[in-house]
Every structure is written in structure tokens, then in C-alpha cells.
Design a protein around this motif. Structure first.
Motif, PDB file in Angstrom:
ATOM      1  N   ASN A  35      52.691  47.479  76.905  1.00 54.03           N
ATOM      2  CA  ASN A  35      51.578  47.653  77.529  1.00 54.03           C
ATOM      3  C   ASN A  35      52.226  48.154  78.747  1.00 54.03           C
ATOM      4  O   ASN A  35      51.982  46.697  79.105  1.00 54.03           O
ATOM      5  CB  ASN A  35      50.290  47.933  77.394  1.00 54.03           C
ATOM      6  CG  ASN A  35      49.758  48.421  78.512  1.00 54.03           C
ATOM      7  OD1 ASN A  35      49.419  48.735  78.877  1.00 54.03           O
ATOM      8  ND2 ASN A  35      48.145  47.255  78.462  1.00 54.03           N
ATOM      9  N   ASP A  39      48.674  42.474  82.527  1.00 54.43           N
ATOM     10  CA  ASP A  39      48.723  41.911  83.214  1.00 54.43           C
ATOM     11  C   ASP A  39      49.497  42.704  84.788  1.00 54.43           C
ATOM     12  O   ASP A  39      50.245  42.231  85.728  1.00 54.43           O
ATOM     13  CB  ASP A  39      50.737  41.197  83.302  1.00 54.43           C
ATOM     14  CG  ASP A  39      50.393  39.137  83.606  1.00 54.43           C
ATOM     15  OD1 ASP A  39      49.235  39.249  84.610  1.00 54.43           O
ATOM     16  OD2 ASP A  39      51.399  39.032  83.773  1.00 54.43           O
ATOM     17  N   GLY A  95      47.678  41.516  76.597  1.00 51.14           N
ATOM     18  CA  GLY A  95      46.338  40.587  76.307  1.00 51.14           C
ATOM     19  C   GLY A  95      45.654  41.260  75.773  1.00 51.14           C
ATOM     20  O   GLY A  95      46.025  41.678  74.328  1.00 51.14           O
ATOM     21  N   ASP A  96      44.658  41.229  75.245  1.00 48.44           N
ATOM     22  CA  ASP A  96      43.474  41.323  74.478  1.00 48.44           C
ATOM     23  C   ASP A  96      43.421  42.807  74.170  1.00 48.44           C
ATOM     24  O   ASP A  96      42.840  43.427  73.254  1.00 48.44           O
ATOM     25  CB  ASP A  96      41.692  40.816  75.007  1.00 48.44           C
ATOM     26  CG  ASP A  96      42.430  39.234  75.235  1.00 48.44           C
ATOM     27  OD1 ASP A  96      42.471  38.221  73.768  1.00 48.44           O
ATOM     28  OD2 ASP A  96      42.411  38.374  75.742  1.00 48.44           O
ATOM     29  N   GLY A  97      43.253  43.877  75.372  1.00 44.61           N
ATOM     30  CA  GLY A  97      43.681  44.887  75.234  1.00 44.61           C
ATOM     31  C   GLY A  97      44.981  45.862  74.452  1.00 44.61           C
ATOM     32  O   GLY A  97      44.315  46.249  72.839  1.00 44.61           O
ATOM     33  N   SER A 120      46.977  39.202  80.908  1.00 37.97           N
ATOM     34  CA  SER A 120      46.207  38.534  82.152  1.00 37.97           C
ATOM     35  C   SER A 120      45.295  37.399  81.445  1.00 37.97           C
ATOM     36  O   SER A 120      44.760  36.030  82.313  1.00 37.97           O
ATOM     37  CB  SER A 120      46.180  38.954  83.196  1.00 37.97           C
ATOM     38  OG  SER A 120      45.619  39.882  82.731  1.00 37.97           O
ATOM     39  N   ASN A 122      44.429  37.116  77.789  1.00 36.33           N
ATOM     40  CA  ASN A 122      45.169  36.397  76.435  1.00 36.33           C
ATOM     41  C   ASN A 122      44.025  35.088  75.032  1.00 36.33           C
ATOM     42  O   ASN A 122      44.463  34.526  74.904  1.00 36.33           O
ATOM     43  CB  ASN A 122      46.470  35.580  76.298  1.00 36.33           C
ATOM     44  CG  ASN A 122      47.700  36.284  77.715  1.00 36.33           C
ATOM     45  OD1 ASN A 122      47.571  37.472  76.846  1.00 36.33           O
ATOM     46  ND2 ASN A 122      47.853  36.223  78.843  1.00 36.33           N
ATOM     47  N   GLU A 322      36.887  45.540  76.419  1.00 41.94           N
ATOM     48  CA  GLU A 322      37.469  47.615  76.379  1.00 41.94           C
ATOM     49  C   GLU A 322      36.204  48.025  76.720  1.00 41.94           C
ATOM     50  O   GLU A 322      35.497  47.808  75.770  1.00 41.94           O
ATOM     51  CB  GLU A 322      38.426  48.244  75.548  1.00 41.94           C
ATOM     52  CG  GLU A 322      39.576  47.948  75.098  1.00 41.94           C
ATOM     53  CD  GLU A 322      40.354  47.651  76.271  1.00 41.94           C
ATOM     54  OE1 GLU A 322      40.373  49.417  76.997  1.00 41.94           O
ATOM     55  OE2 GLU A 322      41.471  47.337  76.729  1.00 41.94           O
TER      56      GLU A 322
HETATM   57  N1  LIG Z   1      50.365  52.787  76.627  1.00 46.59           N
HETATM   58  C1  LIG Z   1      49.618  52.351  77.548  1.00 46.59           C
HETATM   59  N2  LIG Z   1      49.350  52.591  78.478  1.00 46.59           N
HETATM   60  C2  LIG Z   1      48.631  52.646  79.683  1.00 46.59           C
HETATM   61  N3  LIG Z   1      47.165  51.976  79.091  1.00 46.59           N
HETATM   62  C3  LIG Z   1      47.377  51.160  77.973  1.00 46.59           C
HETATM   63  C4  LIG Z   1      48.414  51.415  77.177  1.00 46.59           C
HETATM   64  N4  LIG Z   1      48.330  50.773  76.840  1.00 46.59           N
HETATM   65  C5  LIG Z   1      46.963  49.787  76.595  1.00 46.59           C
HETATM   66  N5  LIG Z   1      46.848  50.005  78.059  1.00 46.59           N
HETATM   67  C6  LIG Z   1      45.329  49.923  78.582  1.00 46.59           C
HETATM   68  O1  LIG Z   1      45.720  48.601  79.669  1.00 46.59           O
HETATM   69  C7  LIG Z   1      44.894  47.728  79.750  1.00 46.59           C
HETATM   70  C8  LIG Z   1      44.787  45.835  79.904  1.00 46.59           C
HETATM   71  O2  LIG Z   1      45.771  45.781  78.574  1.00 46.59           O
HETATM   72  P1  LIG Z   1      45.798  44.678  78.231  1.00 46.59           P
HETATM   73  O3  LIG Z   1      44.670  43.590  77.835  1.00 46.59           O
HETATM   74  O4  LIG Z   1      46.770  44.017  77.184  1.00 46.59           O
HETATM   75  O5  LIG Z   1      46.329  43.133  79.146  1.00 46.59           O
HETATM   76  P2  LIG Z   1      45.601  41.885  81.011  1.00 46.59           P
HETATM   77  O6  LIG Z   1      44.487  43.084  81.453  1.00 46.59           O
HETATM   78  O7  LIG Z   1      47.194  42.027  81.150  1.00 46.59           O
HETATM   79  O8  LIG Z   1      45.225  41.391  79.865  1.00 46.59           O
HETATM   80  P3  LIG Z   1      44.193  41.014  79.298  1.00 46.59           P
HETATM   81  O9  LIG Z   1      43.238  41.572  78.285  1.00 46.59           O
HETATM   82  O10 LIG Z   1      44.162  39.766  78.426  1.00 46.59           O
HETATM   83  O11 LIG Z   1      43.214  40.154  80.361  1.00 46.59           O
HETATM   84  C9  LIG Z   1      44.463  47.977  78.486  1.00 46.59           C
HETATM   85  O12 LIG Z   1      42.385  48.521  79.159  1.00 46.59           O
HETATM   86  C10 LIG Z   1      44.494  48.694  77.710  1.00 46.59           C
HETATM   87  O13 LIG Z   1      43.424  49.737  77.044  1.00 46.59           O
END
Ligand SMILES: Nc1ncnc2c1ncn2[C@@H]1O[C@H](COP(=O)(O)OP(=O)(O)OP(=O)(O)O)[C@@H](O)[C@H]1O
Length: 363
Positions: A35, A39, A95-97, A120, A122, A322
Motif C-alpha cells: 500500500n 503510514d 496497517g489495519d487497512g 501507523s 497495526n 475503513e
Molecule cells: N493500493 C492502494 N492505493 C491507495 N490506497 C490504498 C491502497 N491500498 C489500501 N489503501 C488505503 O490506504 C489507507 C491506509 O492503509 P493502512 O491502514 O494499511 O495504513 P495506515 O493508515 O498507515 O495503518 P493503520 O490502519 O494501521 O493506522 C487505507 O484506507 C487503505 O484502504
């Protein structure tokens, strides 16, 4: 294309069937979703590191690695649903997304999921004590799990819209379904550009707390003993948990057991004062808030939640961070819906913990 947060049903495939297709000397193919957005935009660099580490670690055990990342969440989910018809395993990096995409692709089918936790928040990985932001360690753990067929089988939550047979909402979640101030905070934190998950949640929490009020819900709860309770709730907080953590390390549902076939309903019995709320939040980081009289907490099998005319209109529904739509929603537990790749030592530890838990319950 299915609506956001919605997945098509797939038939069970066996890893033995899927793993040996393709190159004859390979033990199987691992499909990987990264993704670039994870983060706070640092995901692109992490993605390259993770693919390199997975190729190295899985390659040593005879598995090929294919990057199936799409240009959006929806495209990645579609790619994953297609890939699992021939891949040995699906691995998500982020992450959790990303966990949310992964579980929606593999829920209720036999293809195992691996997690390289480097987002960010997890929170799901944290609850399972998986390595966090240690990409090589995660990759080696996944490769070992693939090699020794080492998985643990976990429950998932499932949210669907009761009105239309799950047309509008049809989503699995690994961690939590949030419907109240927790959802509003999560939604706001997702839009923040602050660098650390904890900071984003803290800022969003302070802003939302300044305008907190009671939301009006009607709930129909199927209890652990299968009895049903219908009632109205006027509350600032209502969440349904499958796993313990939320909000980058808040142990909101400390008793969540990922293998009991049940969910936990967490709510506030009244609107706490600001000092009360802060004290409870501080305790929640240690999972020590359940003795607070304002906190309601119970094991459930399923729940249907509707908005009422009383109080504030509930915000959007957040499933594993989400946005999946708005109320009404029916949430139930899908026992044994996820096969998760974990190193053999972790599987042994998990089995011991689960055995002890069940022995404790029987006593
Ligand atoms: N290929 C992609 N392109 C754009 N956005 C994406 C893609 N894959 C996932 N996403 C979105 O990116 C966002 C962030 O993803 P993710 O949750 O993995 O990271 P984070 O926000 O750093 O971690 P956490 O959810 O653990 O706080 C999510 O809303 C997810 O749906």
C-alpha cells in the motif's frame, strides 16, 4: 465492481491444489498486496523493502512472490480475490487497512493470510503479538509458516445491511466495527497528516471530544446464551469488537478472544464528564477500564444496530478503520473464518494460551 467494502463469495480452495500450479520446481506462489498510502504516504518505500524481503525469505523455501498491488483499495481487493484462486497464500503489507483488504479477500476460504505489519496503527497485529515495523522478521516468519504449513485459525466479524440482504454493506472485519465517537475519531484520524498513528488519534480524539454528545441507537442483541434483548441506547460510545486493540494501541476490548466464536459489545452507559472520559481513556491503554461503572461490556453472538430519532445522528460506520457506510447494520461472528500464517513457535504459544483459556473456562 462490488460496492465499497463489499465482497463476492468464493468457494473453498485447498492450498495443496493452488500451491503447485505454475513453475514445477516451485512449492507455490505468494500473492502480495502492498500500500503506497500506508503510514502517511511512506508506504511506497516500505512496499519495495517488503517485496524484496519476502522474495528473499520465501524464495529460500521454494515459494515465488508476485506483487498484485492495485492503484486503489478497491482494485487491490479485486486483484486479491482473483489471485487466491491460484495462489498458495495472500500477504498484506501495511496497517489495519491492509488487514481489512486481506481478510475480505480470504474470509471463509482456505487460503492463508500473512501480515507484514508496517502501517501507523497495526492494532490487529499488536493483539496477536506479531512483529511490527520489522519487515525482515515478518517476511522470515511468513516464509517459515508457509514452509511448515503453520497457521492459526481465527474468528472474524461480519457486517451487513439488514434491509437489503447485504447489498449495501457486506464486509468482514478483523478488529472492530465502530459506530459512535470512536468512528468519528477514526474517520478524522484517517484524514490527518500528522506523522504518527498515536498523534493522529490523539488530535482527532481531542477535537471530537470537544463536541461529543449522545447518539440514539436501537439495538437487538443475541447474547452468548442465545437469548435476545431489544432496547434503545442513548450513548456516545458503541463498538463491536473481534480483537482487543483500536486507535494505535488502545486496548478497548481486553477480553476479546479471537477463537471463541463470539464478539464483544462495548458501550458507555451515560455521557461521561471530560475528566471522567480522560481517566477512562488512560486506563484503556492498559485494558483496565472495564471496572469503570460507566462502561458496559458483554460477549455477544450478533447485534443489529439502527439509528433512532433521539440524540445526535450516528456518524459513518468504520470497519477496521475503513468507512463502510451508515446504519442500519447487522454484525455477527464468523467462527474460524481466517487462516493466519504464523511461525511455528508462535503457533505453539497460541495453542498453549488457547488451551489454558479453555481449561480456565471449564473450571
Ligand atoms: N493500493 C492502494 N492505493 C491507495 N490506497 C490504498 C491502497 N491500498 C489500501 N489503501 C488505503 O490506504 C489507507 C491506509 O492503509 P493502512 O491502514 O494499511 O495504513 P495506515 O493508515 O498507515 O495503518 P493503520 O490502519 O494501521 O493506522 C487505507 O484506507 C487503505 O484502504
Amino acid at each position: 465492481m462490488p460496492p465499497f467494502g463489499s465482497v463476492g463469495r468464493r468457494s473453498m480452495i485447498s492450498p495443496a491444489d493452488s500451491g503447485n500450479r505454475g513453475s514445477s520446481h516451485r512449492r507455490g506462489i505468494v500473492a502480495v498486496l502492498t500500500n503506497p498510502e500506508a503510514d502517511n504516504g511512506r508506504g511506497a518505500r516500505t512496499a519495495t523493502q517488503a517485496i524484496t524481503a519476502l522474495r528473499k525469505a520465501c524464495g529460500q523455501h521454494g515459494f515465488g512472490v508476485v506483487d498484485i498491488t492495485g492503484h486503489s483499495r478497491e482494485e487491490s481487493l479485486e486483484n486479491a480475490c482473483r489471485a487466491i484462486t491460484h495462489a498458495t497464500a495472500l500477504v498484506v503489507v501495511g496497517g489495519d487497512g491492509m488487514v481489512s483488504i486481506g481478510v475480505n479477500a480470504v474470509a471463509d476460504c482456505d487460503v492463508p493470510l500473512g501480515i507484514v505489519a508496517c502501517g501507523s496503527g497495526n492494532d490487529f497485529a499488536r493483539g496477536l503479538e506479531l512483529p511490527i515495523s520489522r519487515i525482515e522478521t515478518s517476511a522470515e516468519g511468513i516464509a517459515a509458516a508457509l514452509s511448515y504449513d503453520s497457521t492459526i485459525v481465527l474468528d472474524l466479524g461480519h457486517a451487513c445491511s439488514p434491509e437489503d440482504g447485504g447489498h449495501r454493506i457486506d464486509t468482514f472485519f478483523a478488529g472492530m466495527l465502530n459506530c459512535s465517537i470512536d468512528a468519528a475519531i477514526n474517520d478524522r484520524a484517517n484524514q490527518s497528516r500528522l506523522p504518527l498513528g498515536t498523534l493522529r488519534y490523539l488530535e482527532a480524539g481531542i477535537r471530537e471530544a470537544s463536541r461529543v454528545g449522545n447518539y440514539g441507537f436501537h439495538v437487538s442483541v443475541v447474547n452468548e446464551d442465545h437469548s435476545v434483548n431489544d432496547y434503545d441506547l442513548l450513548t456516545p460510545l458503541l463498538a463491536v469488537a473481534n480483537a482487543p486493540y483500536i486507535g494505535s494501541g488502545i486496548q478497548a476490548s481486553p477480553d476479546s478472544d479471537l477463537a471463541d466464536g463470539l464478539l464483544e459489545m462495548l458501550w458507555a452507559k451515560w455521557l461521561p464528564t471530560a475528566p471522567e472520559a480522560l481517566r477512562i481513556l488512560a486506563k484503556a491503554y492498559r485494558g483496565a477500564h472495564l471496572d469503570e461503572p460507566v462502561i458496559g461490556y458483554q460477549r455477544i453472538r450478533s447485534i443489529t444496530i439502527r439509528a433512532t430519532d433521539e440524540g445526535k445522528t450516528p456518524p459513518v460506520l468504520m470497519s477496521d478503520g475503513e468507512c463502510i457506510g451508515t446504519l442500519p447494520v447487522t454484525v455477527d461472528a464468523h467462527g474460524k473464518a481466517l487462516r493466519l500464517l504464523v511461525p511455528p513457535t508462535v503457533r505453539e504459544h497460541w495453542n498453549t494460551v488457547e488451551d489454558n483459556r479453555h481449561m480456565g473456562e471449564e473450571r
